[in-house]
Design an enzyme around this catalytic site. Structure first.
Site, PDB file in Angstrom:
ATOM      1  N   SER A 197       0.868  -1.185   0.000  1.00 19.45           N
ATOM      2  CA  SER A 197       0.000   0.000   0.000  1.00 19.45           C
ATOM      3  C   SER A 197       0.901   1.229   0.000  1.00 19.45           C
ATOM      4  O   SER A 197       2.018   1.184   0.547  1.00 19.45           O
ATOM      5  CB  SER A 197      -0.881   0.011   1.251  1.00 19.45           C
ATOM      6  OG  SER A 197      -1.489   1.289   1.390  1.00 19.45           O
ATOM      7  N   TYR A 203      -1.495  -0.906  10.267  1.00 16.11           N
ATOM      8  CA  TYR A 203      -1.620  -1.247   8.836  1.00 16.11           C
ATOM      9  C   TYR A 203      -0.424  -0.707   8.033  1.00 16.11           C
ATOM     10  O   TYR A 203       0.212  -1.450   7.267  1.00 16.11           O
ATOM     11  CB  TYR A 203      -2.938  -0.673   8.302  1.00 16.11           C
ATOM     12  CG  TYR A 203      -3.178  -0.934   6.833  1.00 16.11           C
ATOM     13  CD1 TYR A 203      -3.554  -2.201   6.375  1.00 16.11           C
ATOM     14  CD2 TYR A 203      -3.038   0.084   5.890  1.00 16.11           C
ATOM     15  CE1 TYR A 203      -3.777  -2.438   5.028  1.00 16.11           C
ATOM     16  CE2 TYR A 203      -3.264  -0.143   4.539  1.00 16.11           C
ATOM     17  CZ  TYR A 203      -3.633  -1.402   4.114  1.00 16.11           C
ATOM     18  OH  TYR A 203      -3.846  -1.637   2.775  1.00 16.11           O
TER      19      TYR A 203
END
Ligand code: NAP
Length: 243
Positions: free
Chosen positions: A139, A152
Site C-alpha cells: 500500500s 496497517y
C-alpha cells in the site's frame, strides 16, 4: 506452457479482479479465500465457464499449517506455481492511544507473517522450478505513512522490506519479487471511507480519478509477464501520480 497463478484473497476486491484478469491471459488460477467460500467458488466457476482452469483453496493467514497445506494442494493439482500474488490483507484503524496490542498484532499476523509464510512455502517450489514471480500487494501508506494506521502502514512497510530482501535471495533462482503499492481503490476494505474524503482524495490525484481494481490487475500482469523479467525488488506505486 500454461502458467499457474496463486492469488491470495481472490474471493473479493483486488484479488478477484486479478483472478479474472490473469485467467483472461490464459493463466490457471488458484483462488485463495479465508471465509468467503461461496464467493471464491463463483470466481472459479466463472473462469471455468469461460474455458479456463481454476481451483478454490482456503487458508487462514494466521495459521502456518493451513498455508502450507493450501500451497501443497495447489502444487499437486496444477504441478507448478509460476506466480504468487500475496494480496489478502486486513486493516483495523485507530489512533495509537485507542489501538490495542491485540489489534496491532492481528494486522501484522495477517499482512506480514501470513504473507511471509506464503512466500516461504511457494519459493521452495519456485526454486526447484528455477523460475517464478512473487508479487506482494502492499500500500502507498507503507512508504508514506498515514494517521491512525500505525498497525496497517507498519505492516505494509514491513512487507516492502521483505520484498526487497527476498528479491536479493531469490534472484539467483530466476525468481523476481516485487510489490505493488495501490492508492485508494473502491473495495469492501475501503467501504468505511466516507464519500467526502474520497472526493477530496480524488481531487488531489493528478489523473483526477480513483483507482480501479483493474488498474492493480494490469500492473500485476505486467510484473508477471516476460517483459518484466529484469525488474525485481521494486515497489510499484499505482496511484494516479498522487506522490
Ligand atoms: N482497497 C484499497 O484501497 C487498497 C489500497 C492499498 C492496498 N490494498 C491492499 O490490497 C489487498 C486487497 O485489498 P482489498 O481492498 O481487495 O480487500 P478486501 O476486499 O477486504 O478483501 C480481502 C481479502 O483478503 C482475505 N482475507 C482477509 N483476512 C484474511 C485472513 N485472516 N486469512 C486469509 N485471507 C484473508 C479475504 O478473504 P475472505 O473473503 O475469504 O474473507 C478477501 O479475499 C490488501 O492487502 C490491502 O491491504 C488495498
Amino acid at each position: 506452457m500454461e502458467r499457474v497463478a496463486f492469488i491470495t484473497g481472490a474471493s473479493r476486491g483486488l484479488g478477484k479482479a486479478m483472478a479474472y484478469a490473469f485467467a483472461k491471459k490464459d493463466y490457471a488460477i488458484a483462488v485463495h479465500y479465508n471465509t468467503a467460500k461461496d464467493d471464491a467458488e463463483k470466481v472459479v466457476n466463472d473462469i471455468i465457464n469461460l474455458g479456463g482452469k481454476a481451483l478454490a483453496v482456503s487458508a487462514s493467514l494466521s495459521n502456518f499449517a493451513s498455508i502450507s497445506s493450501a500451497v501443497n494442494t495447489v502444487h499437486q493439482h496444477f504441478g507448478q506455481i509460476d506466480v504468487l500474488i500475496n494480496n489478502a490483507g486486513i486493516k483495523d484503524d485507530a489512533p495509537i492511544n485507542e489501538l490495542t496490542l491485540k489489534t496491532f498484532q492481528e494486522v501484522f499476523d495477517v499482512n506480514v507473517t501470513g504473507a511471509w509464510c506464503f512466500m516461504k512455502e511457494v519459493s521452495r517450489i519456485m526454486m526447484k522450478q528455477h523460475r517464478g514471480r512473487i508479487i506482494n500487494i502492499s500500500s502507498g501508506v507503507g512508504t508514506y505513512g498515514r494517521q491512525n494506521q500505525t498497525n496497517y502502514a507498519g505492516s505494509k512497510g514491513a512487507l516492502n522490506a521483505i520484498t526487497k530482501s527476498l528479491s536479493k535471495e531469490l534472484g539467483p533462482f530466476n525468481i523476481t519479487v516485487n510489490a505493488i503499492a495501490p492508492g485508494l481503490i473502491e473495495t469492501d476494505m475501503t467501504a468505511d471511507v466516507n464519500s467526502v474524503h474520497k472526493e477530496k482524495y480524488r481531487q488531489e490525484i493528478p489523473l483526477q480519478r480513483l483507482g480501479l481494481p483493474e488498474d492493480i490487475a494490469n500492473a500485476a500482469l505486467f510484473l508477471a509477464s516476460d517483459k518484466a523479467s529484469f525488474i525485481s525488488g521494486q515497489i510499484l506505486h499505482v496511484n494516479g501520480g498522487l506522490r
